[in-house]
Design a protein around this motif. Structure first.
Motif, PDB file in Angstrom:
ATOM      1  N   ALA A 255       0.729  -1.285   0.032  1.00 18.13           N
ATOM      2  CA  ALA A 255      -0.056  -0.150   0.049  1.00 18.13           C
ATOM      3  C   ALA A 255       0.771   1.259  -0.168  1.00 18.13           C
ATOM      4  O   ALA A 255       0.498   2.088  -0.733  1.00 18.13           O
ATOM      5  CB  ALA A 255      -0.969  -0.037   1.327  1.00 18.13           C
ATOM      6  N   GLU A 256       1.930   1.412   0.631  1.00 21.46           N
ATOM      7  CA  GLU A 256       2.795   2.439   0.803  1.00 21.46           C
ATOM      8  C   GLU A 256       3.483   2.553  -0.543  1.00 21.46           C
ATOM      9  O   GLU A 256       3.894   3.790  -1.111  1.00 21.46           O
ATOM     10  CB  GLU A 256       3.911   2.216   1.833  1.00 21.46           C
ATOM     11  CG  GLU A 256       3.270   2.286   3.362  1.00 21.46           C
ATOM     12  CD  GLU A 256       2.464   3.575   3.684  1.00 21.46           C
ATOM     13  OE1 GLU A 256       3.354   4.558   3.202  1.00 21.46           O
ATOM     14  OE2 GLU A 256       1.448   3.600   4.467  1.00 21.46           O
TER      15      GLU A 256
ATOM     16  N   GLN B 157       1.185   4.493  -2.874  1.00 24.40           N
ATOM     17  CA  GLN B 157       0.908   5.596  -2.637  1.00 24.40           C
ATOM     18  C   GLN B 157       2.161   6.656  -2.410  1.00 24.40           C
ATOM     19  O   GLN B 157       1.811   7.773  -2.072  1.00 24.40           O
ATOM     20  CB  GLN B 157       0.097   5.741  -1.337  1.00 24.40           C
ATOM     21  CG  GLN B 157      -1.182   4.831  -1.240  1.00 24.40           C
ATOM     22  CD  GLN B 157      -1.792   4.668   0.104  1.00 24.40           C
ATOM     23  OE1 GLN B 157      -1.061   5.224   1.243  1.00 24.40           O
ATOM     24  NE2 GLN B 157      -2.834   4.103   0.212  1.00 24.40           N
TER      25      GLN B 157
ATOM     26  N   HIS C  74       4.156   7.530  -4.785  1.00 26.26           N
ATOM     27  CA  HIS C  74       4.082   8.541  -5.786  1.00 26.26           C
ATOM     28  C   HIS C  74       5.577   8.542  -6.230  1.00 26.26           C
ATOM     29  O   HIS C  74       5.998   9.847  -6.748  1.00 26.26           O
ATOM     30  CB  HIS C  74       3.342   9.542  -5.955  1.00 26.26           C
ATOM     31  CG  HIS C  74       1.714   9.521  -5.431  1.00 26.26           C
ATOM     32  ND1 HIS C  74       1.086   9.015  -6.584  1.00 26.26           N
ATOM     33  CD2 HIS C  74       1.111   9.862  -4.390  1.00 26.26           C
ATOM     34  CE1 HIS C  74       0.020   9.015  -6.081  1.00 26.26           C
ATOM     35  NE2 HIS C  74      -0.052   9.383  -4.813  1.00 26.26           N
TER      36      HIS C  74
ATOM     37  N   LYS D  75      -4.831  12.583 -13.286  1.00 27.74           N
ATOM     38  CA  LYS D  75      -4.353  11.566 -12.119  1.00 27.74           C
ATOM     39  C   LYS D  75      -2.989  11.135 -12.712  1.00 27.74           C
ATOM     40  O   LYS D  75      -2.451  10.308 -11.656  1.00 27.74           O
ATOM     41  CB  LYS D  75      -5.165  10.394 -12.344  1.00 27.74           C
ATOM     42  CG  LYS D  75      -6.724  10.524 -12.129  1.00 27.74           C
ATOM     43  CD  LYS D  75      -7.618   9.214 -12.339  1.00 27.74           C
ATOM     44  CE  LYS D  75      -8.971   9.721 -12.231  1.00 27.74           C
ATOM     45  NZ  LYS D  75      -9.831   8.345 -12.351  1.00 27.74           N
TER      46      LYS D  75
END
Length: 457
Positions: free
Chosen positions: A257-258, A261, A263, A378
């Motif tokens: 998940a990290e 996220q 980016h 996005k």
């Protein structure tokens, strides 16, 4: 399919119908022997008299006509009686089935004789592919990544000590031959402020099945029987793993998940611990496959992460299956910024340690300017097919229109299934019997898939 399905080889029905017909003929002949010649002679004499009364002369025309009419009537009665008997049995055994008996038998036989296809991946991309694959073959196995540590899966993983069930749940539902209500129930996510808030009912169901059956693999096997899955879902490993990544800016990020996220651009993906054993059934499925498919899905956190398991990577390289990679249609921020199809393939083969792919399926359908503008906000853009670059690597490229008709730019399950089906026919890997019947079978199933997707949209 209609009457065509009755002619298809391999459904193991015509032989028994023929045997039934032979039995009727033997019974009829035996009955004729039981009646002595005088009785048959009296019947024949009566028919001749009727012929004389009707036409004024003796002849066997009436006898032949009555004989043919009797045969047609008898066959009609037999067919009607058998159909009613079978329908009564089907309604008693499977009252929820809406298909005809012939439809059920034909679909079951053809799917069970389909090619062995093993799909490796995770996330939404894998489940999208499986929704179409179950209409091609009943011998499909999904080898699913287990690195998810976010949301409901992450909570169950830490609290119950099980492997994350989220991606397994999505694949299980995608392959299930169940009613839409069951799918909606298993996808239901609790809301509010309670302890269950954020949990998916399907995740809790799998956690319960794993607990009662003695393990996640056994729980998935039991769940597959409950949901009548057309294939199997197998986790890559049964061990608790974490994904980590070295980023190009020098930072180290822990957790799937990290990573998604952060980016940031991934320089190297790791698995902790790095030497966990693979699930034996997953290795067997890869080695025994006719076609091995990787993707679609997040390049690093859904596809490549499976190759970090040493036994999975070794099996993928050694397998004699035809190996296919389905490239994504859009880039993913933080993972594949600026990537074309060539960079996807190059990165994938780099983690495998050698070139191993036979085919790459890329999207050739244009994305509208409105969609490009929306996704650019996005940080995403369409992936270029890079056909020439990939073919210079010795890999064949299959271009196909793969985008769904919805507002979101994503793969269409029906189009993906058709692309795999076309490749399967090209390689002559589909089942037994004649391609003629397989063509009608697949066309029929694509129509069923299209209707199913139309109802869900």
């Amino acid at each position: 399919m209609g009457w065509i399905s009755w002619l298809c080889p391999g459904i193991q029905l015509k032989r028994w119908l023929l045997l039934f017909t032979v039995g009727i003929i033997v019974c009829a002949f035996s009955l004729a022997l039981l009646f002595n010649s005088q009785v048959m002679g009296m019947a024949e004499e009566l028919l001749f008299r009727l012929s004389y009364l009707a036409t004024g002369k003796y002849g066997n025309g009436v006898t032949i006509a009555i004989g043919l009419a009797g045969m047609i009537l008898g066959i009609g009665i037999i067919i009607y009686a058998v159909r009613r008997i079978v329908r009564s049995v089907v309604e008693a055994v499977s009252p929820e089935s809406s298909d005809s008996l012939m439809e059920t038998i034909f679909t079951s036989r053809k799917l069970s004789s389909g090619p062995a296809i093993t799909v490796i991946g995770g996330g939404t991309g894998l489940s999208t592919l499986l929704r179409g694959m179950k209409f091609i073959t009943g011998n499909c196995t999904a080898v699913v990544s287990v690195g998810d540590d976010g949301g409901s899966s992450g909570r169950l993983r830490h609290e119950l000590g099980i492997i994350p069930p989220g991606d397994l749940r999505k694949c299980m539902i995608a392959m299930a031959d169940s009613e839409p209500l069951m799918e909606r129930v298993l996808q239901y996510r609790f809301e509010g402020e309670s302890y269950l808030s954020g949990h998916s009912l399907g995740n809790l169901f799998l956690a319960a099945m794993a607990e009662t059956e003695g393990g996640m693999e056994e729980g998935l096997e039991a769940a597959s029987q409950i949901l009548k899955m057309r294939g199997r879902v197998i986790p890559t490993t049964l061990h608790n793993i974490q994904l980590a990544a070295d980023m190009t800016d020098g930072t180290f990020v822990m957790g799937q998940a990290e990573i998604a996220q952060a980016h940031k651009t991934v320089r190297r993906l790791h698995m902790i611990p790095d030497n966990v054993p693979a699930t034996k059934s997953a290795v067997d499925a890869i080695m025994q496959a006719d076609i091995l498919v990787l993707g679609p899905g997040s390049l690093y956190t859904s596809v490549i992460c499976n190759l970090l398991v040493p036994e999975i990577r070794e099996a993928v390289v050694k397998s004699k299956a035809i190996k296919v990679y389905i490239c994504n249609v859009m880039t993913q921020p933080g993972e594949t910024d600026g990537f074309g199809a060539f960079e996807h393939v190059e990165t994938l083969t780099g983690y495998a340690g050698q070139s191993f792919l036979d085919y790459v399926i890329v999207n050739s359908e244009a994305v509208s300017e409105e969609q490009k503008a929306l996704y650019k906000i996005k940080g995403q853009e369409p992936i270029s097919p890079d056909v020439d670059k990939i073919e210079q690597m010795g890999i064949k490229v299959i271009q196909a229109k793969l985008i769904s008709k919805s507002d979101m730019v994503r793969h269409d399950p029906q189009k993906l299934a058709q692309a795999i089906m076309s490749l399967t026919y090209r390689l002559r890997l589909f089942g037994r019997g004649f391609v003629f019947f397989d063509y009608f079978f697949m066309r029929h199933n694509m129509r069923r898939l299209s209707k199913k997707l139309g109802k869900e949209s």
